[in-house]
Design an enzyme around this catalytic site. Structure first.
Site, PDB file in Angstrom:
ATOM      1  N   GLU A 170     -18.648   3.134  10.117  1.00  0.00           N
ATOM      2  CA  GLU A 170     -19.510   3.347  11.291  1.00  0.00           C
ATOM      3  C   GLU A 170     -19.186   4.630  12.046  1.00  0.00           C
ATOM      4  OE1 GLU A 170     -19.669  -0.134  13.754  1.00  0.00           O
ATOM      5  OE2 GLU A 170     -20.722  -1.288  12.234  1.00  0.00           O
ATOM      6  N   GLU A 388     -20.693  -5.402   6.419  1.00  0.00           N
ATOM      7  CA  GLU A 388     -20.462  -6.250   7.606  1.00  0.00           C
ATOM      8  C   GLU A 388     -21.761  -6.914   8.041  1.00  0.00           C
ATOM      9  OE1 GLU A 388     -18.554  -4.583  11.118  1.00  0.00           O
ATOM     10  OE2 GLU A 388     -17.177  -3.456   9.839  1.00  0.00           O
TER      11      GLU A 388
HETATM   12  C1  BGP Z   1     -18.447  -3.236  14.003  1.00  0.00           C
HETATM   13  C2  BGP Z   1     -17.051  -2.838  13.603  1.00  0.00           C
HETATM   14  C3  BGP Z   1     -16.116  -3.979  13.405  1.00  0.00           C
HETATM   15  C4  BGP Z   1     -16.307  -5.126  14.370  1.00  0.00           C
HETATM   16  C5  BGP Z   1     -17.776  -5.481  14.593  1.00  0.00           C
HETATM   17  C6  BGP Z   1     -18.001  -6.456  15.711  1.00  0.00           C
HETATM   18  O1  BGP Z   1     -19.028  -2.206  14.726  1.00  0.00           O
HETATM   19  O2  BGP Z   1     -17.092  -2.094  12.408  1.00  0.00           O
HETATM   20  O3  BGP Z   1     -14.813  -3.479  13.402  1.00  0.00           O
HETATM   21  O4  BGP Z   1     -15.581  -4.987  15.492  1.00  0.00           O
HETATM   22  O5  BGP Z   1     -18.540  -4.324  14.862  1.00  0.00           O
HETATM   23  O6  BGP Z   1     -17.913  -5.784  16.923  1.00  0.00           O
HETATM   24  P1  BGP Z   1     -17.328  -6.432  18.246  1.00  0.00           P
HETATM   25  O7  BGP Z   1     -15.941  -6.785  17.933  1.00  0.00           O
HETATM   26  O8  BGP Z   1     -17.462  -5.358  19.266  1.00  0.00           O
HETATM   27  O9  BGP Z   1     -18.184  -7.600  18.544  1.00  0.00           O
END
Ligand code: BGP
Length: 485
Positions: A170, A388
């Site tokens: 990201e 993800e």
């Molecule tokens: C994405 C990241 C992850 C994870 C996920 C959920 O942007 O790659 O590392 O954190 O989001 O985000 P959050 O923890 O802010 O809910």
């Protein structure tokens, strides 16, 4: 709704789950590890929820065997994790730390022992602090050489066993959060510097891909992008145009560079007009053109809905300042949004009246997942790995040690169905990694925003006993993988 006979997922489809080093490992200063920018940033008062950090996280560093055993019990075919650069080269570009290599070597071997395909992310936001101090991190071209050295070290060490590699996680999120909103390290709020750093990361991405293709010709590599489909709020052509503009600024600005080696003209021209465009040399252009990813990693949570911006000059009204603040999907309460988004007057982010939201206000949009996969595949014609997708929620551990996360099952089920529809539509898909395997640290939201299939008994106040407890979704995913449907 029309009827569609769904295609089956291929036999070798990589059903997986994902994580990132800083969010799970802990052991932040053990066995020679150097500090990363997250170790430093999370200690600045007020920057993370209640001062939570990854010092201990969920202690995966010491409990990786137990975690991999649970993965195998769940029947995972793949596990995506990231390597902490500062474990491998504690000061970023100096001595190699053999103990750091050993940890990942053991983890990879353990995964392979259980027939779980490792998918390794090279960079999930945690550059060694020493490089930030020495070179200003991603703002310097020297950092590209440091990254190459790190890549070379891990390709050499693990390229014989790891087939799938992700370069950057990201890039759109960590550059915006780190250099526009100062809500991630390196805690900067300067759009010109953001675009400059982003260009350097693009060059590092291209160098890593080219190096990988020389060193690990049988492997596959690509970046993971945080994609959000853009929708116009109405059929007014001006709103459609606004959504197209948002698509260029929020998605194509990165994806075109990764897949075509060129920046989209609309955004580049606009940035040049504002005097905030990155400096791109002829050699840079050649390098970007030369590097071809083998697949695209897509992280999908939600998209965005856009309307035309009613104001000619974004510096006139304050009403719209609020709206500008929504242009970044992962935004945390910016202060002076106007100064931070001078280039984003061409679209206005609004709420989508058709979508529900998670407990953290993220839109839930499973159809958007199908739209995402189709748009990205049709445009770039590269196989896609979903790296993800998942639901953050307040889970409750019941008295009988059960976590009844039916809402997560519903979320995953509807998203996977839309993914299957995209597969049926003709999208070439390699795998799906749900976020996340165990509960872990949410960068800015502490430990109470849980995503895992496995509950970890810790909270924002401390690590408690860190016991692992499979949730209802664990058993659901296990059965799902077994049937491959
Ligand atoms: C994405 C990241 C992850 C994870 C996920 C959920 O942007 O790659 O590392 O954190 O989001 O985000 P959050 O923890 O802010 O809910």
């Amino acid at each position: 709704m029309y009827y569609q006979k769904l295609k089956k997922f291929p036999k070798n489809f990589l059903w997986g789950a994902a994580s990132a080093a800083y969010q799970i490992e802990g052991a932040f200063d053990e066995d020679g590890k150097g500090p990363s920018i997250w170790d430093t940033f999370s200690k600045i008062p007020g920057k993370t929820f209640n001062g939570t950090n990854g010092d201990i996280a969920v202690d995966h560093y010491h409990r990786y065997k137990e975690d991999v055993r649970l993965m195998s019990e769940m029947g995972l075919k793949a596990y995506r994790f990231s390597i902490a650069w500062s474990r491998i080269i504690p000061d970023g570009d100096g001595e190699i730390n053999s103990e750091g290599l050993k940890f990942y070597d053991n983890l990879i071997n353990e995964l392979i022992r259980y027939h779980i395909e490792p998918i390794v992310t090279l960079y999930h936001w945690d550059i060694p602090q020493a490089l930030q101090d020495k070179y200003n991190g991603w703002e310097s071209r020297k950092n590209i050489q440091a990254f190459k050295k790190y890549c070379q070290t891990v390709f050499k060490a693990f390229g014989d066993r790891v087939k799938y590699w992700v370069t950057f996680n990201e890039q759109n999120v960590f550059t915006a959060m780190g250099y526009r909103w100062a809500s991630h390290p390196p805690n900067i709020s300067d759009v010109k510097r953001m675009y400059a750093a982003n260009h350097i990361v693009n060059l590092a991405n291209a160098e890593a891909i080219n190096l990988f293709h020389q060193m690990v010709p049988q492997g596959k590599i690509g970046p993971s992008f945080g994609y959000g489909p853009t929708y116009p709020i109405t059929a007014d052509p001006n709103d459609v145009l606004a959504a197209d503009n948002a698509d260029d600024f929020n998605n194509n600005w990165w994806l075109d560079v990764y897949c075509r080696g060129t920046y989209p003209a609309l955004v580049m021209n606009h940035l040049k007009d504002l005097g905030i465009a990155p400096e791109v040399t002829l050699d840079d252009k050649k390098l970007l053109k030369s590097a071809k990813p083998d697949f695209l990693g897509i992280n999908y949570y939600h998209g965005g809905t856009f309307q035309q911006n009613q104001i000619e000059h974004p510096d006139k009204t304050s009403q719209h300042e609020k709206d500008f603040s929504k242009t970044d999907p992962y935004l945390m309460q910016p202060k002076d949004t106007q100064a931070q988004t001078p280039e984003m007057a061409m679209f206005n982010n609004v709420e989508n009246p058709y979508l529900h939201k998670t407990q953290w206000g993220w839109e839930i949009d499973s159809v958007g997942f199908r739209i995402t996969l189709r748009r990205v595949y049709e445009k770039y014609q590269l196989p896609i790995m979903v790296t993800e997708n998942g639901l953050g929620a307040h889970d409750k551990l019941e008295g009988n040690n059960e976590v009844n996360d039916q809402y997560r099952i519903d979320y995953l089920q509807t998203h996977i169905t839309e993914m299957q529809r995209a597969l049926t539509d003709g999208v070439d898909l390699l795998g799906y990694c749900a976020w996340s395997f165990t509960d872990l640290l949410s960068w800015l939201n502490g430990y109470k925003k849980r995503y895992g299939f496995v509950y970890v008994d810790r909270d924002d106040n401390g690590p408690k006993n860190l016991t692992r407890i499979p949730k209802k979704s664990f058993y659901w995913y296990r059965d799902f993988i077994q049937k491959n449907s």
